[in-house]
Motif scaffolding. Structure first.
Motif, mmCIF file in Angstrom:
data_model
loop_
_atom_site.group_PDB
_atom_site.id
_atom_site.type_symbol
_atom_site.label_atom_id
_atom_site.label_comp_id
_atom_site.label_asym_id
_atom_site.label_seq_id
_atom_site.Cartn_x
_atom_site.Cartn_y
_atom_site.Cartn_z
ATOM 1 N N ASP A 298 0.835 -1.192 0.000
ATOM 2 C CA ASP A 298 0.000 0.000 0.000
ATOM 3 C C ASP A 298 0.877 1.251 0.000
ATOM 4 O O ASP A 298 2.052 1.202 0.390
ATOM 5 C CB ASP A 298 -0.904 0.008 1.238
ATOM 6 C CG ASP A 298 -1.926 -1.123 1.200
ATOM 7 O OD1 ASP A 298 -2.263 -1.555 0.083
ATOM 8 O OD2 ASP A 298 -2.351 -1.569 2.283
ATOM 9 N N PRO A 299 0.329 2.399 -0.421
ATOM 10 C CA PRO A 299 1.119 3.651 -0.391
ATOM 11 C C PRO A 299 1.660 3.994 0.990
ATOM 12 O O PRO A 299 2.762 4.536 1.111
ATOM 13 C CB PRO A 299 0.121 4.703 -0.883
ATOM 14 C CG PRO A 299 -0.852 3.939 -1.725
ATOM 15 C CD PRO A 299 -0.980 2.595 -1.067
ATOM 16 N N VAL A 300 0.886 3.664 2.043
ATOM 17 C CA VAL A 300 1.371 3.971 3.403
ATOM 18 C C VAL A 300 2.599 3.132 3.732
ATOM 19 O O VAL A 300 3.588 3.636 4.277
ATOM 20 C CB VAL A 300 0.244 3.711 4.432
ATOM 21 C CG1 VAL A 300 0.765 3.955 5.843
ATOM 22 C CG2 VAL A 300 -0.951 4.611 4.142
ATOM 23 N N LEU A 302 4.698 1.769 1.565
ATOM 24 C CA LEU A 302 5.811 2.227 0.728
ATOM 25 C C LEU A 302 6.424 3.502 1.268
ATOM 26 O O LEU A 302 7.652 3.690 1.203
ATOM 27 C CB LEU A 302 5.315 2.443 -0.707
ATOM 28 C CG LEU A 302 5.001 1.188 -1.519
ATOM 29 C CD1 LEU A 302 4.424 1.561 -2.877
ATOM 30 C CD2 LEU A 302 6.262 0.336 -1.704
ATOM 31 N N LYS A 303 5.592 4.378 1.807
ATOM 32 C CA LYS A 303 6.115 5.620 2.385
ATOM 33 C C LYS A 303 7.007 5.323 3.587
ATOM 34 O O LYS A 303 8.041 5.955 3.793
ATOM 35 C CB LYS A 303 4.953 6.527 2.786
ATOM 36 C CG LYS A 303 5.392 7.895 3.291
ATOM 37 C CD LYS A 303 4.190 8.774 3.608
ATOM 38 C CE LYS A 303 4.658 10.146 4.120
ATOM 39 N NZ LYS A 303 3.493 11.015 4.449
ATOM 40 N N ASN A 306 10.319 3.895 2.228
ATOM 41 C CA ASN A 306 11.144 4.922 1.590
ATOM 42 C C ASN A 306 11.748 5.894 2.591
ATOM 43 O O ASN A 306 12.744 6.552 2.300
ATOM 44 C CB ASN A 306 10.315 5.691 0.556
ATOM 45 C CG ASN A 306 9.927 4.835 -0.635
ATOM 46 O OD1 ASN A 306 10.638 3.909 -0.987
ATOM 47 N ND2 ASN A 306 8.790 5.139 -1.238
#
Length: 423
Positions: A298-300, A302-303, A306
């Protein structure tokens, strides 16, 4: 009578002084220009200047006062000069000469080694120095703060248009003793480094069958952030855990290994869309490299990944291997029972596949312990960030954190042990 004489004398003195001052500050008078009759007589008239001149000479009319004479160029030089001007203006890029490269045996050997290590910065030994060639030279130069020797960037003849302006590969050269410094500095930036060493000397080459060919060279070492087991410098802090993360819906499985010591961590957990459990484990383990397996994150999530100082590796396909394994237990780690379950099995497969590239399968021989918080104070990811346990909140570096404050260790082993105790 005497008074009038004195007055006239003073007036004369004043006027003489004024003339002296005026002549001192006034510019010198120009001398009249003298004409040389012999030159005037030999000067050609306008009809002579308009006559055709032999090839290779420049007409006298171009020697006008205040301008430079046009340089006399041969046809080949003039053609290349015009092509270069057209390239600079961007009007006709195809007008550059399309001559094929004149490759030397050393260049061909570099191309062969580079094609086998396209994902790495290749350092190739050449005598008593190392060279980084091609596009790698420009990439490394930006990080190392150096200026490369300009040249070819691409491996093929029909590469970048700028390559046609040079007759050799771009290069960045440094002596042998600087290898540890440059490797560690590039690895810290998340790059993969391949070192190709020269495997024969001039004496061995003269006695062998390869007398006229290049020296034998092979890639002997590959370094990344998590697999840099050989600490090239005494103060190296590059090495960390290599973590494989597998997502199967809401379930996660991870297996992490410290390649320098063999300490392993495994876990299977369920997480929400906020990825709080995943963040807690990643901040505790602090991996140097993360292998992504299974479903996209999910984008969360991945954030969160990163934000870590870790090298993220593209997803590895281990579906076929995972299907052939047991869902409850795998005995794939060099004779050691890993007792892996569920989504942790594909993660372990990906980790083993990755470590095999670096000949580090022996790191899996020790027991991989479960990630447990029962015997420790539970601190989730938000708390670890707020208290700045392992990294500060300004630039996410270790400077200013609790780990930085407590770190008075002298060796890399002691630094890792302290990090483990705090975690």
């Amino acid at each position: 009578m005497n008074f009038a004489y004195i007055t006239a004398t003073r007036v004369n003195l004043i006027s003489m002084a004024q003339r002296a001052i005026t002549s001192f500050f006034s510019p010198p008078a120009k001398k009249p220009r003298t004409e040389n009759k012999s030159l005037l007589e030999n000067t050609p008239n306008e009809s002579d200047l308009n006559q055709t001149k032999p090839v290779g000479t420049t007409p006298l009319s171009s020697f006008a006062r205040g301008s430079q004479a046009e340089s006399v160029l041969t046809e080949a030089k003039q053609s290349r000069h015009n092509a270069f001007l057209a390239f600079c203006k961007g009007s006709n890029k195809q007008s550059l000469p399309s001559e094929r490269r004149q490759m030397k045996p050393y260049d061909l050997q570099y191309i062969e080694l580079k094609k086998k290590n396209l994902d790495s910065i290749l350092m190739i030994q050449n005598g008593y120095k190392y060279q980084i060639l091609g596009s790698d030279a420009y990439t490394a130069a930006q990080i190392l703060g150096r200026s490369p020797v300009h040249g070819w960037r691409s491996l093929e003849d029909e590469g970048e248009i700028k390559d046609r302006l040079y007759d050799r590969f771009a290069s960045l050269t440094f002596p042998l003793e600087r290898l540890p410094y440059y490797v560690e500095k590039l690895v810290r930036q998340g790059l993969k480094i391949a070192v190709a060493k020269q495997l024969e000397t001039s004496a061995l080459k003269a006695q062998g069958s390869n007398k006229k060919g290049p020296f034998k060279r092979e890639v002997t070492n590959v370094y990344t952030k998590g697999t840099m087991v050989e600490e090239l410098t005494g103060t190296s802090t590059v090495n960390g855990h290599v973590l494989a993360l597998n997502r199967d819906g809401d379930n996660y499985g991870l297996v992490a290994i410290q390649t320098a010591t063999g300490d392993g961590v495994k876990d299977v957990f369920k997480d929400s869309s906020l990825a709080i459990e995943l963040e807690t484990r990643l901040l505790h383990i602090q991996p140097s490299e993360i292998l992504l397996v299974g479903d996209p994150l999910d984008p969360v999530a991945l954030k969160i990944i990163n934000s870590l100082d870790a090298r993220v590796i593209k997803p590895i396909n281990t579906t076929e291997e995972a299907e052939s394994g047991d869902d409850s237990t795998t005995n794939d780690g060099e004779g050691v029972d890993m007792d892996l379950q569920g989504p942790a099995i594909p993660a372990f497969k990906a980790l083993k596949q990755y470590l095999n590239e670096f000949s580090l399968l022996k790191a899996l021989e020790l027991e991989i312990k479960p990630f447990s918080l029962k015997t420790f104070m539970y601190l989730n990811g938000d708390t670890l960030n707020s208290l700045e346990i392992f990294q500060n909140q300004t630039d996410s570096s270790v400077f200013g954190s609790l780990l930085w404050l407590m770190d008075a260790t002298k060796t890399a082993f002691g630094r890792r042990l302290l990090r483990s105790w705090i975690g």
